[in-house]
Design a protein around this motif. Structure first.
Motif: not given
Length: 185
Positions: A45-51
């Motif tokens: 996601t743009p906010d790097l939710r997965l990372r």
């Protein structure tokens, strides 16, 4: 692994891919899949939710085959152990469009050459990964098999690497002063 299950693995740094291949052949391993170029695209996601949650979605293209993989957060331990679900994808560009429609974007690409080895009767396999930041063995299988195999190949548990290629690349860039982008040849 295809379908759902748990991935258990470690990486081991090696001096060269050629030396690693000789070591495996001398130990009785045979090629399961010849050297192939892999492109691995990570989506988030743009906010790097997965990372930030230590999860990932990866679309891998290698040797004319494509795999979509979900990896869950790793468990604590000396091996990298995490939930993994993979599915074959016949049309990678269409899958990229689907991921985009779901709000995911390509956030990191890493490339490598991979040769897979196996030994008859063994429950795991070993790969030789040639990357832009060095060469690695990857042992994947049951934890006790990993420990026995690493020891038989001359490695100690202190040499186990459980970091992802993305994390190893960021560490490499920090050490060398390179700008973090994609880990490509």
């Amino acid at each position: 692994m295809t379908g759902g299950g748990q991935e258990v693995e470690v990486k081991l740094a090696v001096a060269s891919a050629a030396a690693a291949c000789r070591m495996l052949q001398d130990a009785g391993y045979r090629i399961r899949r010849h050297r192939v170029f892999e492109r691995n695209d990570l989506y988030d996601t743009p906010d790097l939710r997965l990372r930030n949650a230590r999860e990932l979605i990866r679309l891998r293209s290698a040797g004319g085959e494509n795999l979509l993989t979900y990896k869950g957060p790793p468990l604590d331990g000396r091996h990298k152990t995490r939930p993994e679900v993979e599915v074959a994808v016949s049309d990678a560009p269409a899958m990229e469009l689907i991921l985009g429609k779901l709000g995911l974007a390509l956030v990191f690409r890493y490339e490598k050459y991979r040769t897979e080895y196996e030994k008859t009767g063994e429950p795991g396999h070993v790969t030789v990964d040639e990357t832009p930041i060095g060469d690695f063995l990857e042992l994947e299988g049951p934890a006790d098999w990993i420990d026995r195999t690493a020891a038989a190949l001359g490695f100690a548990e202190t040499q186990y690497i459980t970091a992802s290629y993305g994390a190893l690349y960021r560490e490499h860039c920090s050490r060398t002063g390179e700008t973090v982008s994609n880990m490509v040849f």
